[in-house]
Each structure stands twice: as structure tokens, then as C-alpha cells.
Design a protein around this motif. Sequence first.
Motif, mmCIF file in Angstrom:
data_model
loop_
_atom_site.group_PDB
_atom_site.id
_atom_site.type_symbol
_atom_site.label_atom_id
_atom_site.label_comp_id
_atom_site.label_asym_id
_atom_site.label_seq_id
_atom_site.Cartn_x
_atom_site.Cartn_y
_atom_site.Cartn_z
ATOM 1 N N PHE A 165 -18.658 29.036 -10.222
ATOM 2 C CA PHE A 165 -18.148 30.076 -9.080
ATOM 3 C C PHE A 165 -19.298 29.887 -8.078
ATOM 4 O O PHE A 165 -18.956 29.711 -6.913
ATOM 5 C CB PHE A 165 -17.997 31.568 -9.580
ATOM 6 C CG PHE A 165 -17.859 32.301 -8.622
ATOM 7 C CD1 PHE A 165 -16.322 32.513 -8.031
ATOM 8 C CD2 PHE A 165 -18.538 33.229 -7.750
ATOM 9 C CE1 PHE A 165 -15.839 33.509 -7.082
ATOM 10 C CE2 PHE A 165 -18.275 33.920 -6.863
ATOM 11 C CZ PHE A 165 -16.878 34.177 -6.482
ATOM 12 N N GLN A 169 -19.125 28.212 -4.304
ATOM 13 C CA GLN A 169 -19.287 28.915 -3.093
ATOM 14 C C GLN A 169 -20.318 28.117 -2.098
ATOM 15 O O GLN A 169 -20.156 28.140 -1.008
ATOM 16 C CB GLN A 169 -19.955 30.328 -3.619
ATOM 17 C CG GLN A 169 -20.145 31.413 -2.569
ATOM 18 C CD GLN A 169 -20.772 32.536 -2.900
ATOM 19 O OE1 GLN A 169 -21.436 32.657 -4.010
ATOM 20 N NE2 GLN A 169 -20.342 33.604 -2.486
ATOM 21 N N GLU A 176 -14.436 35.063 0.043
ATOM 22 C CA GLU A 176 -13.198 35.852 -0.300
ATOM 23 C C GLU A 176 -12.240 35.423 -1.011
ATOM 24 O O GLU A 176 -12.194 34.628 -2.228
ATOM 25 C CB GLU A 176 -12.833 36.543 0.681
ATOM 26 C CG GLU A 176 -14.166 37.536 1.388
ATOM 27 C CD GLU A 176 -13.865 38.045 2.830
ATOM 28 O OE1 GLU A 176 -12.940 37.709 3.427
ATOM 29 O OE2 GLU A 176 -14.754 38.805 3.427
ATOM 30 N N GLY A 180 -12.016 32.752 -4.507
ATOM 31 C CA GLY A 180 -11.472 33.247 -5.737
ATOM 32 C C GLY A 180 -10.252 32.254 -6.177
ATOM 33 O O GLY A 180 -10.231 31.994 -7.225
ATOM 34 N N CYS A 184 -10.283 29.807 -9.402
ATOM 35 C CA CYS A 184 -9.208 29.792 -10.566
ATOM 36 C C CYS A 184 -8.430 28.578 -10.716
ATOM 37 O O CYS A 184 -8.275 27.902 -11.942
ATOM 38 C CB CYS A 184 -8.079 31.005 -10.338
ATOM 39 S SG CYS A 184 -9.012 32.590 -10.457
#
Lengths: 202, 97
Positions: A165, A169, A176, A180, A184
Motif C-alpha cells: 500500500f 502511495q 484517498e 484504495g 485493491c
Amino acid sequence: MKKNWLGFLLNPFERIAGGTALAWGTLGLLLSTLLAWQTDYHYHGLLHFGPAPNPALWCFAAEHVIVWLIPALLFYLGGLALSRSRIRPIDILGTTLFAQIPLLFTNLMAFLPFYKQMSALDPATSLEEQLAQVTAMVAQPGFWFSVWLAFVSIAFVVWMGYWMFKALQVSCNLKEVKLGVLFCVGLFGGDIICRFIIGLLY
Amino acid sequence: MEEVRRKLPLHCPACESPLRVARLFCKSCGTEVSGSFELPLITRLSDKEQAFIIDFVKSSGSLKDMAKDRGISYPTVRNLLDDLIDRIKLLEKGDAL
């Protein structure tokens, strides 16, 4: 000093990315491949591990490379579509590979004796025989400790997910909802694609 | 007595609206100018953002050098720059309205 280390463990990619992350990640990949080969611990996907019918070293290496490149490719394509920053492939490749270093610890789980016994269970035998084998396993000293260690290994998979993650990023500068959703897609979608491709190796 | 270096307030402490300059004076002759002047765009950025711009200029715009000097990764510096660009665009948009 302590704070620095904690910061590094929470988000190593604020400090390292690109070629450095790729070099460390490659070292982790090589070690992980050798450990997996030694213990017959196959990567069926990004989030699925266990025994498989192909014991060749190339198969373990291919699994590791697939598990690295598929999510990295999804992150890159998603980053190109969603990020306003100029993203570099080497950052995505490096940080994604580095993020998988915690999986090294899950490989160690395969050294536990009960893991080999569980893997040796033959689904072709009768249910009674399998139950008898499992009961004998549970009766062995240290079985529950091994089960507890297996749960600890799940923590390393979660840690890998958390680093993936952070890798996304930092390397794609997403925030945001976009972050996300793409995470996923990369993690769970990547797992499905990896399982399909790796399935062709057996 | 040593002069205390005070931080320039950018927002109204009561309603959070951006502040404007109402009075300026010359330290050497005491001349005062009053009116309603807008703060320059750069002064409306945070201390961290201003420090980033200074570092950026000092390193001749090389993000790689900045990353090396600050001990952080290249994409982290690039992300800081991109966020700063967004912030400047937002401030300019606010000025245009």
C-alpha cells in the motif's frame, strides 16, 4: 534513532525507492526463492501459499517473479491512468519488490515439522485415515505452539500488504479513493491473475 | 533586549479567512503606508513549503540532489513538489475568483 527505525518500518519508501529498493528486493527475492525451494513452499498467488506438484527450482523462481511483476504491472497501468505525477517504472518495480521482503518470514513457517505433515496428508485416503493422522499430529508436543507460529506468519502477510500500500502511495503519488481502489485491484486482482498464471506451471 | 522573531500570521484567528496587509512602515524614517494589500503568493505557503522552494532553488531544480540532501527517496521529493504545485494552483485560482 528509535523513532527513525519505527518510521522506516512503517514506510520505508520515504527513504528508499528506485534502484536501491530494487537491489534489496532482488536480494530478498533470491533468498525467498531458495528458502521456498528448500521447504517445498510454493507461491500459488500473492496471498496463497502451499504445496504443489512441481519441485523444480525454476518453478519457485518463476512463482516469485510472477507474484512481483503482476501487481507491479497493475500498479503501473493504474498509476498511468489515475496519477497526475510523472511516475517511473523503476520506482514501482523497486518498491513493490521491496514490499514483499516480509514474505521471507512466512517461508520460514514451512520449516515447522507439522507443516510438512499437513502437506503430506493424502486427500485420496479415507476420511477416517486423514482424521487419525490429524489426531496424531495434534497429540505431538509443540503442535499448538506451531499453530500459534503459523498465525504469526499471517502477520507478515499483512505487513507485506501494508508495505505494498505504501509502495503504491509513494511511487504513484495517489491519495484517498484512487489509492484504495488501485491498491485493491493490484493486491486482490493481482492475486487472481497470479494464481491463473502460476497454475500453468504445474 | 533581543528581538523576538514572530511568525507572519496568514489566517484570521477568529474566522480563518486569509489575512491582507493593512499597514506598512519604513523602519529607518518611520513613514507609514496604509491600504489593503494582498500578501505575495509565496508568503501564503507554509514554512515547510517555503523551505522546500528554497531547497529546490539551491539545488538548481535537481530533485535527485534534493532527495540526497534531505535523505529521502526521489519519488517522495517529487510527490512533495507535485503537492506544492497543486497548492499553488489552488491559491492562484482563489486569487482569480
